[in-house]
Design an enzyme around this catalytic site. Structure first.
Site, PDB file in Angstrom:
ATOM      1  N   LYS A 149      29.102  28.538 -39.163  1.00 27.54           N
ATOM      2  CA  LYS A 149      30.553  28.672 -38.980  1.00 27.54           C
ATOM      3  C   LYS A 149      31.253  27.910 -40.089  1.00 27.54           C
ATOM      4  O   LYS A 149      30.841  26.796 -40.423  1.00 27.54           O
ATOM      5  CB  LYS A 149      30.992  28.132 -37.617  1.00 27.54           C
ATOM      6  N   SER A 161      32.196  18.746 -34.358  1.00 32.04           N
ATOM      7  CA  SER A 161      32.799  17.841 -33.371  1.00 32.04           C
ATOM      8  C   SER A 161      31.801  16.751 -32.981  1.00 32.04           C
ATOM      9  O   SER A 161      32.188  15.764 -32.349  1.00 32.04           O
ATOM     10  CB  SER A 161      33.244  18.624 -32.130  1.00 32.04           C
ATOM     11  N   ASP A 195      27.724  24.508 -37.459  1.00 34.78           N
ATOM     12  CA  ASP A 195      28.998  24.297 -38.144  1.00 34.78           C
ATOM     13  C   ASP A 195      28.725  23.696 -39.519  1.00 34.78           C
ATOM     14  O   ASP A 195      28.025  22.679 -39.612  1.00 34.78           O
ATOM     15  CB  ASP A 195      29.795  23.267 -37.329  1.00 34.78           C
ATOM     16  N   GLU A 239      41.566  28.529 -32.771  1.00 36.65           N
ATOM     17  CA  GLU A 239      41.774  27.228 -32.118  1.00 36.65           C
ATOM     18  C   GLU A 239      43.253  26.858 -32.061  1.00 36.65           C
ATOM     19  O   GLU A 239      43.971  26.923 -33.071  1.00 36.65           O
ATOM     20  CB  GLU A 239      40.985  26.135 -32.879  1.00 36.65           C
ATOM     21  N   GLU A 291      35.360  27.006 -41.744  1.00 37.38           N
ATOM     22  CA  GLU A 291      36.792  27.006 -41.420  1.00 37.38           C
ATOM     23  C   GLU A 291      37.613  27.584 -42.571  1.00 37.38           C
ATOM     24  O   GLU A 291      37.285  27.395 -43.738  1.00 37.38           O
ATOM     25  CB  GLU A 291      37.268  25.564 -41.156  1.00 37.38           C
TER      26      GLU A 291
HETATM   27  O1  KIV Z   1      33.227  21.524 -34.012  1.00 30.21           O
HETATM   28  C1  KIV Z   1      33.408  22.176 -32.985  1.00 30.21           C
HETATM   29  O2  KIV Z   1      32.949  21.821 -31.900  1.00 30.21           O
HETATM   30  C2  KIV Z   1      34.193  23.403 -33.093  1.00 30.21           C
HETATM   31  C3  KIV Z   1      34.577  24.086 -31.819  1.00 30.21           C
HETATM   32  C4  KIV Z   1      35.609  23.321 -31.135  1.00 30.21           C
HETATM   33  C5  KIV Z   1      34.976  25.494 -32.033  1.00 30.21           C
HETATM   34  O3  KIV Z   1      34.528  23.810 -34.156  1.00 30.21           O
END
Ligand code: KIV
Length: 270
Positions: free
Chosen positions: A113, A46, A84, A182, A115
């Site tokens: 993380k 994000s 991420d 989400e 997806e």
């Molecule tokens: O990129 C991000 O901030 C996220 C969160 C909203 C879980 O994936």
């Protein structure tokens, strides 16, 4: 307060202690979040939206994500730090995913993380086998925004709900230590949370998850546009910054700043 690990998150689920998670992208905010006891800090992709002003998360790359991970890692002592993995850093092959995840661990992250469900199962298995903890992410997965047709509520039909539950079980089996859910109906998130042994972290997924995460800039009110329904604003930081900057500008223009207190003088014994 003891260091948060992936194992500790599992114990928190077992004991019903809710997990507090937020995103961070730089050193000073990492220091603040860690200092007040946030359990899990995510260097989210994000950053594309809230740091770089990009329209989607598809355009941020490894270079930017590593840069932010290093900065956040410098400020985190207690929280579990997760990075991420950006679009195309883990989808092309398990080998590339391992190499890229390794760069995040070298930059200071303790987990990554990614997806998606079934299509990433093999990658999750490989990363976990090699000792790299993985957090999954189901429901609204912003890297698939074009296939999903926008940032819409997911898992609305019974078939989609079953698929989400099957994907969640698959990710748990593959070794994910936790799962972000989400923008899905609260009832669906509660069901997934009850069926899994790993903790779920919700964003727009109701109160039944084991923990909650928000994008820091959204909850702090950094942008003037109305927030998504699932975001609660805890501050109006844009207003606070505007007030401070206007006061500074007034002081500079009127000559009130710098005053004597903020100036040096010859032989004044500083
Ligand atoms: O990129 C991000 O901030 C996220 C969160 C909203 C879980 O994936």
């Amino acid at each position: 307060m003891s260091k948060v690990t992936t194992l500790k998150l599992g114990k928190m689920k077992e004991s019903g202690e809710r997990i507090v998670a937020l995103t961070a992208y730089d050193y000073p905010t990492a220091l603040v979040l860690d200092g007040v006891g946030v359990d899990l800090i995510l260097v989210g992709d994000s950053a594309a939206n809230v740091v770089y002003g990009m329209k989607t998360t598809l355009t941020i790359g490894m270079e930017e994500m590593l840069y932010h991970t290093r900065a956040v890692a410098a400020g985190v002592k207690r929280a579990l730090l997760i990075a991420d993995m950006p679009f195309l850093s883990y989808q092309v092959s398990a080998g590339e995913a391992v190499a890229n995840a390794g760069l995040f661990l070298k930059a200071g992250a303790e987990a990554v993380k990614i997806e998606g469900g079934r299509p990433v199962k093999e990658v999750v298995t490989r990363l976990v086998e090699l000792g790299i903890p993985v957090m999954g992410h189901l429901g609204l997965t912003p890297q698939s925004v074009h296939r999903l047709g926008g940032y819409r509520l997911q898992a609305q039909t019974a078939a989609d709900q079953e698929k989400l539950l099957a994907d969640a079980r698959l990710l748990e089996e593959a070794g994910c230590f936790s799962l972000v859910l989400e923008k899905i109906p609260a009832e669906v998130a509660t069901r997934v949370t009850k069926e899994l042994t790993i903790p779920t972290i919700g964003i727009g997924a109701g109160p039944g998850c084991d923990g909650q995460i928000l994008v820091l800039h959204d909850m702090l009110g950094m942008f003037d546009n109305p927030p998504f329904k699932f975001v609660k604003r805890y501050a109006d930081i844009a207003k606070a910054i505007r007030q401070a900057v206007r006061a500074y500008a007034d002081d500079v223009r009127s000559g009130r700043f710098p005053d004597d207190q903020h100036s040096f003088h010859i032989d004044a014994g500083h």
